[in-house]
Design an enzyme around this catalytic site. Sequence first.
Site, short mmCIF file in Angstrom:
data_model
loop_
_atom_site.label_atom_id
_atom_site.label_comp_id
_atom_site.label_asym_id
_atom_site.label_seq_id
_atom_site.Cartn_x
_atom_site.Cartn_y
_atom_site.Cartn_z
N LYS A 1 10.05 5.79 1.83
CA LYS A 1 8.63 5.36 1.90
C LYS A 1 8.00 5.47 0.46
O LYS A 1 8.20 6.19 -0.31
CB LYS A 1 7.49 5.96 2.91
CG LYS A 1 7.98 5.81 4.33
CD LYS A 1 6.81 5.84 5.04
CE LYS A 1 6.11 7.50 5.07
NZ LYS A 1 4.95 7.56 6.27
N TYR B 1 -15.84 10.06 -21.29
CA TYR B 1 -17.06 9.60 -20.34
C TYR B 1 -18.21 10.46 -19.90
O TYR B 1 -17.88 11.49 -19.29
CB TYR B 1 -16.64 8.73 -19.07
CG TYR B 1 -16.05 7.38 -19.55
CD1 TYR B 1 -16.85 6.44 -20.19
CD2 TYR B 1 -14.58 7.05 -19.34
CE1 TYR B 1 -16.16 5.00 -20.58
CE2 TYR B 1 -14.21 5.84 -19.70
CZ TYR B 1 -14.89 4.94 -20.18
OH TYR B 1 -14.45 3.68 -20.21
C1 LIG Z 1 7.27 8.73 10.74
C2 LIG Z 1 7.72 9.60 9.83
N1 LIG Z 1 8.80 10.47 9.84
C3 LIG Z 1 9.16 11.11 8.73
C4 LIG Z 1 8.65 11.39 7.51
C5 LIG Z 1 8.75 12.24 6.33
O1 LIG Z 1 8.18 13.50 6.26
P1 LIG Z 1 8.47 14.33 5.12
O2 LIG Z 1 8.15 13.83 3.90
O3 LIG Z 1 7.12 15.52 5.41
O4 LIG Z 1 9.49 14.83 5.44
C6 LIG Z 1 7.29 10.67 7.45
C7 LIG Z 1 6.43 10.55 6.14
O5 LIG Z 1 5.13 10.50 6.16
C8 LIG Z 1 6.87 9.71 8.56
O6 LIG Z 1 5.73 9.07 8.63
#
Ligand SMILES: Cc1ncc(COP(=O)(O)O)c(C=O)c1O
Length: 364
Positions: free
Chosen positions: A34, A261
């Site tokens: 992701k 700033y």
């Molecule tokens: C549904 C789901 N599974 C697995 C993961 C992986 O998590 P991690 O990066 O803590 O291993 C995520 C990450 O947000 C997730 O949303």
Amino acid sequence: MHRVWAEIDTAAVRHNLAAIRARAGAARVMAVLKANAYGHGAVEMARLLVNEGIDHLGVGDSGEALELRDAGIAAPILIVGGIIPGEMPAVVARDIEVNLHTVQMAHDLNAEAERQGRNVRVHLKIDTGMGRLGMQPFEAVPFLHQMKGLRSLELVGLCTHFSSPYEENPAFTLRQLEHFNLAVELAQRLGYGELMLHASSSLAVWQHPDARFNMVRTGIALWGLLPGGDRGWEAALKPALELKSRVLFLKDVPEGTPVGYNRTYYTPAPTRIATLPVGYNDGYRTSLSNRASVVVHGRRCPVVGRVSMDYTTIDVGHAPQVQVGDEVTLIGPGVELYEVAQWAEAIPYEILCGLGRRVARVYR
Ligand SMILES: Cc1ncc(COP(=O)(O)O)c(C=O)c1O
């Protein structure tokens, strides 16, 4: 030459995958890519992991899934999050697996698959306590019965997500696990024999070995982090990403010089200020202003004044050898991501995912 770049150590990612596999035992590994592989570059990381024989890839939405398919990644891809109806045609056409969260979604997806004359591989997500997505366990019971009538959906997995796998007290996770086990038993009784069963993200792989089932979904551990406190787990992992920039401008200033700033910093003594071409547009947040340090020539130098969109100013008064063009480490040895996240009042995930488009990704 780059002004700001993330150096990604591909050997470290391979090492981390091996460490996850060693910990996961017989369970398969889904690499969660992701958010552009948490800033590491989804396509590059997918290619690397596919070469390493990864079993499954996980993404957040159809855009991320299609990016991988367009890059020629043929491995199984699951959208671990949710999709909206408008994403269904592409998901079906490009052979992307999805998590089912509602009965309505199952019907819509089945209708789309029928329209295209294809089958879709689906995983049923059970909400055992995360409270974000998925069916309640009691809804899953009638649904698993009904599902058999949805001929274009092929149920290949059952999953859940833990909300608190890092907590010292395991009670809540164990309750989630119990609910998930009930759903698994039910699916097996209904004849769904060969399902992928997955619940554990990175921390759970270490903290709850009894929750590995036959697949684990790991993101952050692939990148060499396990932000679950000081339990020594990370000794098995190597952080894969360093954030770097260069000195763009140097000036010697007298005591009492305002910097940045809103003049949030005045030099307490004569010193030298270096300006770096990295700012919040790159994900180096304003909350790091007057708090963070960076490393130049092996020395920590404080960020002084406010981080702006394109620039960050540091005090290099105690490092007289610094010159324009010199390399600066913003995340890496000497300024670990954990520390940067703490300064930023963020979690390490946010810092990685927040690295901007302008940050070049350099693989070594
Ligand atoms: C549904 C789901 N599974 C697995 C993961 C992986 O998590 P991690 O990066 O803590 O291993 C995520 C990450 O947000 C997730 O949303």
